[in-house]
Design an enzyme around this catalytic site. Structure first.
Site, PDB file in Angstrom:
ATOM      1  NE  ARG A  90      -1.307   2.183   2.827  1.00  0.00           N
ATOM      2  CZ  ARG A  90      -0.073   3.016   3.620  1.00  0.00           C
ATOM      3  NH1 ARG A  90       0.205   4.054   2.889  1.00  0.00           N
ATOM      4  NH2 ARG A  90       0.161   2.665   4.671  1.00  0.00           N
ATOM      5  CB  ILE A 163      12.945   9.023   0.771  1.00  0.00           C
ATOM      6  CG1 ILE A 163      13.310  10.179   1.406  1.00  0.00           C
ATOM      7  CG2 ILE A 163      12.103   9.349  -0.370  1.00  0.00           C
ATOM      8  CD1 ILE A 163      12.270  10.927   2.341  1.00  0.00           C
ATOM      9  CG  LEU A 239       2.532  14.764   4.154  1.00  0.00           C
ATOM     10  CD1 LEU A 239       3.263  15.664   5.531  1.00  0.00           C
ATOM     11  CD2 LEU A 239       3.197  13.505   4.102  1.00  0.00           C
ATOM     12  N   GLY A 339      -0.220 -17.257  19.932  1.00  0.00           N
ATOM     13  CA  GLY A 339       0.559 -17.628  20.862  1.00  0.00           C
ATOM     14  C   GLY A 339       2.166 -17.829  20.036  1.00  0.00           C
ATOM     15  N   GLY A 340       2.967 -18.878  20.327  1.00  0.00           N
ATOM     16  CA  GLY A 340       4.109 -18.936  19.527  1.00  0.00           C
ATOM     17  C   GLY A 340       4.101 -18.828  18.179  1.00  0.00           C
ATOM     18  CD  GLU A 363       2.238   9.144   4.420  1.00  0.00           C
ATOM     19  OE1 GLU A 363       1.070   9.372   4.268  1.00  0.00           O
ATOM     20  OE2 GLU A 363       2.646   8.353   3.543  1.00  0.00           O
ATOM     21  N   GLY A 364       3.011  11.897   9.772  1.00  0.00           N
ATOM     22  CA  GLY A 364       2.502  12.315  11.136  1.00  0.00           C
ATOM     23  C   GLY A 364       2.408  11.509  12.300  1.00  0.00           C
TER      24      GLY A 364
END
Length: 384
Positions: A90, A163, A239, A339-340, A363-364
Site C-alpha cells: 500500500r 523516503i 500528506l 501464541g508462539g 506521515e504524521g
C-alpha cells in the site's frame, strides 16, 4: 470472515468491482510471496509496478493524463485491500499516487504533467517524495535542504530521510527552502549530484524500499520548479492525500489480523477443544472485531466527506490517529491468540504488527495528530 455490520453494502457497484479486483491481485501476486519478501528485506517494485498500473491503481484518484479518475472511496477501498496484503505494498501505491503524482497533477505545469504522469500511471516510471529530513520530521518548516538560484538554474543541496521508493525512483518530488519560501522541485534521479542509498536493517516495512536522499550541488533548470504552490501548503496537501489512504489501509491490515486469529482459534485445539470455544478467546475476538468495524465506519464516513469535497485536514488526523492505533491494538491481540505461532512469518500477524509500528509514525506521528485534534477542540496551539 463475515462482515457482521455489512459495511461493504454501502459500496456501489464500481467500488465493489475495485475491491474484488484488488483483493484477487493481492491473493494471487502478493500473499504467496510477501512473507519471503519481508524476511529477505526485498520488494519487487519494478515487476509489480506495471501490473499495478495496468489495473489503474497508480494515481487512480487523479483525472486525466492516463489516470483512472476514480472517486475517493474507490481509492480508499483499493488501499484497504492492498494493505490487507502488506503495508509496504500500500505504501508503494500511496507514495506513487498521492505523494509523487498528486503534486505534479495539482501544482505542476502542463509540460511537467505530460512528461511524468502518463508514465507514472502505467508504472513505467517510479516516483518518491522528499520532505522528511534526518533532524526535521514532525517540523518540516525547519527543513535545511536549500535550493538557490544560479542564473536561470537552481542548485539544490541537502538531504532527506525515510523516503519510500527512494533508491528505485526515476523521479523525486523534493521540497526545499528557497529565498522565496518552501518550493517543490521535480528531480530526475539521474541528475548529477543526486544519490539515494537504501536504508537497511529495518525490522518494519521490510517488504518496502526505504532510502535516504542526498543532493550535492544538484543543478536543475527553472522548469523543474512546481509553479502552482509556495510554502508548506504544498507538501502538507500531499500528506493529506496519503493519510487518507492510510485511514483505509489500516483497516485492511487489521482485517487480515482478525481473519487470521479467527481461523486459528477455530482450528487450534487445547484441553480437548478449539481455543475459540474458550470465553477469554471469544472476548478477545469480539473486541478485535468491534475495533475493526469502528475503523471501517470511520473510513467510510471520511470517504463520503472527501467525495463530497468536505473533508478537512483535522478530520484526516482523527482518522489516521484512530484507525492506525486500532489496527495496532488488533494486531497485538491477534498475536497473543496465535501464541508462539504468532511470531512466525507462516502467519501474517507479526508482519502486520511490525509494519503498523511504522505506519503509526510516518506521515504524521500519533503525537502530532493528537495535537491537531487538541487544537481543533480548544482553539489553542501546543506545537511550540
Amino acid at each position: 470472515m463475515d462482515d457482521l455490520l455489512r459495511l461493504d453494502d454501502r459500496l456501489d457497484g464500481d467500488q465493489r468491482l475495485i475491491r474484488d479486483t484488488v483483493r484477487s491481485f493481492v491473493a494471487d501476486r502478493v500473499l504467496p510471496h510477501v512473507g519471503d519478501w519481508f524476511e529477505e528485506g526485498t520488494f519487487p517494485a519494478r515487476e509489480l509496478a506495471p501490473e499495478l498500473g495496468s489495473l489503474g491503481l497508480l494515481g487512480m484518484h487523479l483525472e486525466g493524463h492516463g489516470c483512472a479518475g476514480t472517486d475517493a472511496t474507490s481509492y480508499g477501498v483499493a488501499c484497504r485491500e492492498l494493505e490487507a496484503g502488506d503495508s509496504g505494498l500500500r505504501s508503494f501505491v500511496s507514495v506513487q499516487g498521492s505523494l509523487a503524482m498528486f503534486p505534479i497533477w495539482r501544482y505542476g505545469s502542463e509540460e511537467q504533467k505530460s512528461e511524468w504522469l502518463p508514465r507514472m500511471a502505467r508504472g513505467e516510471a517510479i516516483g518518491c517524495f522528499g520532505l522528511t529530513e534526518p533532524d526535521h520530521g514532525s517540523d518540516p518548516a525547519s527543513m535545511r535542504t536549500y535550493a538557490k538560484r544560479d542564473g536561470a538554474d537552481w542548485v539544490l543541496n541537502g538531504s532527506k530521510m525515510w523516503i519510500t521508493n527512494g533508491s528505485i525512483a526515476d523521479v523525486a518530488v523534493v521540497w526545499a527552502q528557497t529565498d522565496d519560501g518552501i518550493r517543490g522541485f521535480i528531480v530526475p534521479t539521474d541528475t548529477p549530484g543526486f544519490s539515494a542509498p537504501e536504508i537497511r536493517k529495518k525490522l518494519s516495512l521490510r517488504a518496502s524500499v526505504t532510502s535516504s536522499l542526498y543532493f550535492d550541488d544538484v543543478r536543475l533548470p527553472s522548469s523543474a520548479v512546481l509553479p502552482g504552490v509556495r510554502g508548506l501548503k504544498g507538501p502538507l496537501s500531499c500528506l493529506s492525500e496519503a493519510r487518507f489512504g492510510i485511514i483505509w489501509g489500516a483497516v485492511g491490515a487489521a482485517r487480515a489480523c482478525v481473519e487470521s486469529a479467527v481461523e486459528y482459534a477455530q482450528t487450534r485445539v487445547q484441553f480437548g477443544k478449539p481455543i475459540g470455544a474458550f470465553q477469554l478467546t471469544q472476548e478477545k475476538l469480539a473486541w478485535m472485531y468491534v475495533g475493526l468495524a469502528q475503523a471501517g465506519l470511520t473510513a467510510l464516513h471520511l470517504g463520503a466527506l472527501k467525495d463530497a469535497g468536505a473533508l478537512e485536514p483535522r478530520q484526516i488526523s482523527f482518522g489516521k490517529m484512530a484507525n492506525v492505533r486500532a489496527a495496532l491494538d488488533i494486531a497485538r491481540e491477534a498475536r497473543s491468540i496465535l501464541g508462539g505461532n504468532g511470531i512466525t512469518l507462516e502467519y501474517p500477524v507479526i508482519r502486520h504488527m511490525n509494519n503498523l509500528e511504522s505506519v503509526l509514525t510516518y506521515e504524521g506521528t500519533q503525537e502530532i495528530h493528537t495535537l491537531v485534534l487538541g487544537e481543533a477542540l480548544t482553539g489553542l496551539s501546543a506545537y511550540r
